[in-house]
Every structure is written in C-alpha cells, then in structure tokens.
Design a protein around this motif. Structure first.
Motif, PDB file in Angstrom:
ATOM      1  N   LYS A 191       0.818  -1.221   0.000  1.00 49.18           N
ATOM      2  CA  LYS A 191       0.000   0.000   0.000  1.00 49.18           C
ATOM      3  C   LYS A 191       0.848   1.266   0.000  1.00 49.18           C
ATOM      4  CE  LYS A 191      -0.829   0.776   4.979  1.00 49.18           C
ATOM      5  NZ  LYS A 191      -1.820   0.682   6.079  1.00 49.18           N
ATOM      6  N   LYS A 192       2.099   1.169   0.492  1.00 45.65           N
ATOM      7  CA  LYS A 192       2.957   2.343   0.585  1.00 45.65           C
ATOM      8  C   LYS A 192       3.891   2.510  -0.613  1.00 45.65           C
ATOM      9  CE  LYS A 192       2.909   2.334   5.645  1.00 45.65           C
ATOM     10  NZ  LYS A 192       3.720   2.195   6.877  1.00 45.65           N
ATOM     11  N   ALA A 193       3.780   1.659  -1.609  1.00 48.51           N
ATOM     12  CA  ALA A 193       4.632   1.763  -2.794  1.00 48.51           C
ATOM     13  C   ALA A 193       4.485   3.142  -3.435  1.00 48.51           C
ATOM     14  CB  ALA A 193       4.275   0.674  -3.802  1.00 48.51           C
ATOM     15  N   GLU A 194       5.592   3.688  -3.918  1.00 48.45           N
ATOM     16  CA  GLU A 194       5.547   5.023  -4.521  1.00 48.45           C
ATOM     17  C   GLU A 194       4.595   5.045  -5.710  1.00 48.45           C
ATOM     18  OE1 GLU A 194       8.557   8.344  -6.547  1.00 48.45           O
ATOM     19  OE2 GLU A 194       9.372   6.549  -5.581  1.00 48.45           O
ATOM     20  N   VAL A 195       4.778   4.115  -6.608  1.00 48.94           N
ATOM     21  CA  VAL A 195       3.852   3.902  -7.726  1.00 48.94           C
ATOM     22  C   VAL A 195       3.507   2.423  -7.702  1.00 48.94           C
ATOM     23  CG1 VAL A 195       3.488   3.999 -10.222  1.00 48.94           C
ATOM     24  CG2 VAL A 195       4.917   5.731  -9.095  1.00 48.94           C
ATOM     25  N   LEU A 196       2.226   2.105  -7.790  1.00 47.55           N
ATOM     26  CA  LEU A 196       1.781   0.718  -7.684  1.00 47.55           C
ATOM     27  C   LEU A 196       1.009   0.309  -8.935  1.00 47.55           C
ATOM     28  CD1 LEU A 196       1.370  -1.884  -5.984  1.00 47.55           C
ATOM     29  CD2 LEU A 196      -0.704  -0.813  -5.060  1.00 47.55           C
ATOM     30  N   ILE A 197       1.344  -0.876  -9.430  1.00 50.02           N
ATOM     31  CA  ILE A 197       0.604  -1.459 -10.553  1.00 50.02           C
ATOM     32  C   ILE A 197       0.062  -2.802 -10.087  1.00 50.02           C
ATOM     33  CG2 ILE A 197       0.726  -2.342 -12.910  1.00 50.02           C
ATOM     34  CD1 ILE A 197       3.105  -0.423 -13.362  1.00 50.02           C
ATOM     35  N   LEU A 198      -1.255  -2.911  -9.978  1.00 51.66           N
ATOM     36  CA  LEU A 198      -1.906  -4.165  -9.611  1.00 51.66           C
ATOM     37  C   LEU A 198      -2.306  -4.870 -10.896  1.00 51.66           C
ATOM     38  CD1 LEU A 198      -4.126  -2.999  -6.602  1.00 51.66           C
ATOM     39  CD2 LEU A 198      -1.909  -4.153  -6.534  1.00 51.66           C
ATOM     40  N   ASP A 199      -1.636  -5.964 -11.166  1.00 47.72           N
ATOM     41  CA  ASP A 199      -1.795  -6.657 -12.441  1.00 47.72           C
ATOM     42  C   ASP A 199      -2.826  -7.782 -12.336  1.00 47.72           C
ATOM     43  OD1 ASP A 199      -0.809  -7.198 -15.211  1.00 47.72           O
ATOM     44  OD2 ASP A 199      -0.209  -9.104 -14.311  1.00 47.72           O
ATOM     45  N   ASP A 200      -3.661  -7.857 -13.350  1.00 51.99           N
ATOM     46  CA  ASP A 200      -4.640  -8.949 -13.503  1.00 51.99           C
ATOM     47  C   ASP A 200      -5.652  -8.987 -12.368  1.00 51.99           C
ATOM     48  OD1 ASP A 200      -5.629 -10.893 -15.134  1.00 51.99           O
ATOM     49  OD2 ASP A 200      -4.256 -12.480 -14.475  1.00 51.99           O
ATOM     50  N   ILE A 201      -6.071  -7.814 -11.929  1.00 52.28           N
ATOM     51  CA  ILE A 201      -7.076  -7.765 -10.873  1.00 52.28           C
ATOM     52  C   ILE A 201      -8.395  -8.331 -11.394  1.00 52.28           C
ATOM     53  CG2 ILE A 201      -7.849  -5.401 -11.408  1.00 52.28           C
ATOM     54  CD1 ILE A 201      -8.007  -4.983  -8.339  1.00 52.28           C
ATOM     55  N   GLY A 202      -9.069  -9.075 -10.558  1.00 54.45           N
ATOM     56  CA  GLY A 202     -10.296  -9.742 -10.961  1.00 54.45           C
ATOM     57  C   GLY A 202     -10.080 -11.209 -11.288  1.00 54.45           C
ATOM     58  N   ALA A 203      -8.818 -11.603 -11.524  1.00 55.14           N
ATOM     59  CA  ALA A 203      -8.518 -13.001 -11.833  1.00 55.14           C
ATOM     60  C   ALA A 203      -8.242 -13.814 -10.577  1.00 55.14           C
ATOM     61  CB  ALA A 203      -7.306 -13.074 -12.770  1.00 55.14           C
ATOM     62  N   GLU A 204      -8.158 -13.132  -9.419  1.00 56.24           N
ATOM     63  CA  GLU A 204      -7.906 -13.842  -8.167  1.00 56.24           C
ATOM     64  C   GLU A 204      -9.138 -14.642  -7.749  1.00 56.24           C
ATOM     65  OE1 GLU A 204      -9.803  -9.957  -7.096  1.00 56.24           O
ATOM     66  OE2 GLU A 204      -8.229 -10.603  -8.475  1.00 56.24           O
ATOM     67  N   GLN A 205      -8.905 -15.634  -6.905  1.00 55.69           N
ATOM     68  CA  GLN A 205     -10.037 -16.370  -6.349  1.00 55.69           C
ATOM     69  C   GLN A 205     -10.795 -15.432  -5.424  1.00 55.69           C
ATOM     70  OE1 GLN A 205      -8.990 -19.885  -4.171  1.00 55.69           O
ATOM     71  NE2 GLN A 205     -11.097 -20.596  -3.968  1.00 55.69           N
ATOM     72  N   ALA A 206     -11.998 -15.126  -5.782  1.00 54.10           N
ATOM     73  CA  ALA A 206     -12.758 -14.099  -5.069  1.00 54.10           C
ATOM     74  C   ALA A 206     -13.191 -14.570  -3.691  1.00 54.10           C
ATOM     75  CB  ALA A 206     -13.982 -13.701  -5.893  1.00 54.10           C
ATOM     76  N   THR A 207     -12.830 -13.757  -2.692  1.00 54.27           N
ATOM     77  CA  THR A 207     -13.330 -13.971  -1.332  1.00 54.27           C
ATOM     78  C   THR A 207     -13.632 -12.604  -0.740  1.00 54.27           C
ATOM     79  OG1 THR A 207     -11.202 -13.801  -0.168  1.00 54.27           O
ATOM     80  CG2 THR A 207     -11.793 -15.975  -1.060  1.00 54.27           C
ATOM     81  N   SER A 208     -14.536 -12.587   0.211  1.00 57.17           N
ATOM     82  CA  SER A 208     -14.874 -11.326   0.865  1.00 57.17           C
ATOM     83  C   SER A 208     -13.670 -10.765   1.602  1.00 57.17           C
ATOM     84  CB  SER A 208     -16.035 -11.539   1.853  1.00 57.17           C
ATOM     85  OG  SER A 208     -17.180 -12.012   1.172  1.00 57.17           O
ATOM     86  N   TRP A 209     -12.870 -11.659   2.186  1.00 58.38           N
ATOM     87  CA  TRP A 209     -11.715 -11.218   2.965  1.00 58.38           C
ATOM     88  C   TRP A 209     -10.676 -10.530   2.087  1.00 58.38           C
ATOM     89  CZ3 TRP A 209      -6.458 -12.862   3.332  1.00 58.38           C
ATOM     90  CH2 TRP A 209      -5.763 -12.319   4.431  1.00 58.38           C
ATOM     91  N   ILE A 210     -10.354 -11.129   0.950  1.00 55.76           N
ATOM     92  CA  ILE A 210      -9.386 -10.509   0.030  1.00 55.76           C
ATOM     93  C   ILE A 210      -9.909  -9.170  -0.456  1.00 55.76           C
ATOM     94  CG2 ILE A 210      -8.369 -10.682  -2.286  1.00 55.76           C
ATOM     95  CD1 ILE A 210      -6.864 -12.316  -0.276  1.00 55.76           C
ATOM     96  N   ARG A 211     -11.168  -9.100  -0.782  1.00 53.70           N
ATOM     97  CA  ARG A 211     -11.758  -7.860  -1.305  1.00 53.70           C
ATOM     98  C   ARG A 211     -11.789  -6.753  -0.257  1.00 53.70           C
ATOM     99  NH1 ARG A 211     -17.697  -8.744  -2.025  1.00 53.70           N
ATOM    100  NH2 ARG A 211     -17.544  -8.354   0.226  1.00 53.70           N
ATOM    101  N   ASP A 212     -12.262  -7.095   0.965  1.00 53.19           N
ATOM    102  CA  ASP A 212     -12.514  -6.057   1.965  1.00 53.19           C
ATOM    103  C   ASP A 212     -11.335  -5.782   2.897  1.00 53.19           C
ATOM    104  OD1 ASP A 212     -15.052  -5.956   0.897  1.00 53.19           O
ATOM    105  OD2 ASP A 212     -15.882  -7.368   2.358  1.00 53.19           O
ATOM    106  N   GLU A 213     -10.591  -6.837   3.257  1.00 50.03           N
ATOM    107  CA  GLU A 213      -9.528  -6.681   4.250  1.00 50.03           C
ATOM    108  C   GLU A 213      -8.139  -6.530   3.632  1.00 50.03           C
ATOM    109  OE1 GLU A 213     -10.401  -6.241   7.320  1.00 50.03           O
ATOM    110  OE2 GLU A 213     -12.503  -6.656   6.831  1.00 50.03           O
ATOM    111  N   VAL A 214      -8.053  -6.798   2.344  1.00 48.74           N
ATOM    112  CA  VAL A 214      -6.750  -6.674   1.680  1.00 48.74           C
ATOM    113  C   VAL A 214      -6.811  -5.588   0.611  1.00 48.74           C
ATOM    114  CG1 VAL A 214      -4.960  -7.840   0.329  1.00 48.74           C
ATOM    115  CG2 VAL A 214      -6.166  -9.092   2.134  1.00 48.74           C
TER     116      VAL A 214
END
Length: 303
Positions: free
Chosen positions: A215-238
């Motif tokens: 979260k503190k990265a100067e510039v962040l690129i989140l690659d292939d978002i949406g391809a992860e195994q969907a869980t409420s915890w990953i979505r809300d807590e991560v």
C-alpha cells in the motif's frame, strides 16, 4: 628494443628497489603517460626516484586493464597516477562503462516485480510496438504520465482488455521510464498470486507487513485484478485497505484486468452466490477515484 611491458615484466621478477638497470628505468620514463605526469607535476629527480616503483606498478596494471587480463582484480576501474605526499601513487577510477552499468542497474532496482517475468525490469518505451494504432492513445497517456510526474493531480489508469494485448507489458515499460527519468520506484504486483501469498501469510503472522509494503509503494501497478479467487476477505480486508490508503495519500495506482469497471463490480458483488453489491461498490469507488478506465483492444501477441 623490447616493448615496455616486456622490459617491465622482466624487471618485475625481483623487487624494483633491488633493480638498478638503465634499461628498465628508461622503459618506465619513456612511457607517455608517465612522462606527462612527471611534467605536469614538475617532479624532481628525487621524487622520480621515489616514484619508480609506483610507475612500474601503474604500467603493469594498465597493461592488464587494456588487455582484459583475467588476473586484473579491479574490474570496472582504470588505474591512474596521482600524487601522494611527494611521490607518485596508483589509484583506480571508475570507467565510463562501469558508471553506465551501475546507472542501468540502479534503474532496474527501482522496478520491483512480484510474480511477474524478470524481463519486465528492462522494458522501455522503445520496446513498445505501435504497429497497431489502437495502442497509440495508451502510449500517449503513459508518456505524458512520465513527463508530468510527480504531479499531485495525476491519476493512474485502469487498463482492461483481452489477454495478450500488452497491458502489463506497456505498464512495465512505463515503470522503467519513470525510474530512469524521474528516479521513481514502482511495484508491479500480480494480484492473483499476491492473494494466495497473503492468505499464506496468516500462518506466519505477517499479513499486515505484506499489506503495508504494497500500500505504501511510490507507484503501484496491480496486475490482472479480478482473476484472483474471489473472497470477501481478500476484497474487503486486503484490496480495500490498500486502495483506501492510496486514495488518502494520493499515490499513483494502475491496474490491469480482463474486466471493465462494470464487469469487475459485478464479479466482486457476487461471491459464492451471495449478494454483496454494496461491498463491491465501496471497492469500486476507490478504484474509480485512483484510476481512469481505459480499454486496450488488440490482437493476442502471446500467440
């Protein structure tokens, strides 16, 4: 007459202080660099005598440097003569090639890859093919982002499109250019792999540390978002925690996905058949704040 190196090598078989041959002394003093050094520093006969062993060392080291001798220990450094308390001495100066290599390495080190190909570290804008005109608007956006960085008003991009069209490739090139031109550090993170890693971090108690680093990265690129195994915890807590921090700090954030905003919201709002539309909207609100949606069409270049 023997070459200087041969005369020196022959004379070097015993310590120079024990050698008093005119041939060796003449060979040393006849060298242009040595002669120029003596002239430039106006060395007296006594200073020349005190410096002979160092002149000898310099010529031997220079020969190894020039010929690329495997026995030369100071790789990337060129031997030079300097004055040291009244007599000549040998020191070593970084070569232009070493400086360039170090600069290139420093650029690459500011691009941090997490579960992505190592080759992405060295991609540049020159590696982007613009034969497909559909890439050109994105290329313009990325070059403008680099030129304007850092600008508090800058927002990232949410690139979506089919697999293999070059989304990650082009953002990796932008990361390299940001490092080279602006000294910026970028983290490129394959989000589906990160989702697995962060679950495993529960066992080691390092979840918070893992999230904080991202979260503190100067510039962040989140690659292939949406391809992860969907869980409420990953979505809300991560994911939401990462996005919330970056939204508050106005940190540049980019995304790649196979899903449009609309489709990603739908996917996040339906986890294992449970209606979580409201929770999905909260996450998407943060993504929309951080990045502009951009559709990249094109052919699959992996085939």
């Amino acid at each position: 007459m023997e070459k200087i190196a041969q005369a020196i090598e022959r004379g070097n078989k015993s310590h120079l202080s024990q050698i008093n041959t005119d041939e060796l002394k003449q060979a040393i003093l006849a060298d242009k660099e040595v002669a120029d050094f003596i002239t430039a520093h106006q060395l007296s006969n006594r200073e020349i005598s005190l410096s002979l062993s160092k002149f000898n060392q310099f010529l031997i080291e220079r020969e190894k440097f020039v010929t690329g001798d495997a026995a030369y220990l100071a790789k990337g450094y060129q031997p030079i003569l300097v004055m040291n308390e009244g007599y000549a001495d040998v020191t070593y100066r970084e070569t232009k090639e070493l400086k360039l290599a170090q600069a290139k390495q420093a650029v690459a080190e500011r691009v941090s890859l997490v579960n992505l190909p190592k080759s992405y570290k060295n991609l540049t804008f020159d590696d982007i093919s613009l034969d497909d005109k559909r890439r050109q608007p994105l290329f313009i956006e990325l070059t403008k982002f680099v030129a304007d960085y850092p600008d508090p008003q800058q927002k990232g991009l949410y690139l979506y499109g089919d697999m293999g069209v070059g989304k990650s490739f082009m953002l990796a090139a932008m990361a390299h250019e940001l490092s080279k031109a602006k000294g910026a550090s970028t983290t490129l993170l394959h989000f589906p792999s990160f989702a697995i890693d962060i679950k495993n971090a529960i066992n080691t108690g390092t979840v918070k540390d893992e999230i904080d680093t991202v979260k503190k990265a100067e510039v962040l690129i989140l690659d292939d978002i949406g391809a992860e195994q969907a869980t409420s915890w990953i979505r809300d807590e991560v994911l939401q925690v990462i996005l919330q921090y970056r939204m508050l700090e106005d940190l540049p954030t980019f995304f790649t996905s196979n899903y449009s905003f609309k489709d990603l919201e739908k996917k996040m709002g339906n986890i294992k058949g449970t209606d979580e539309t409201w929770q999905a909207k909260r996450v998407m609100e943060r993504i929309r704040y951080l990045a502009k949606e951009f559709h990249l069409a094109g052919d699959n270049r992996r085939n």
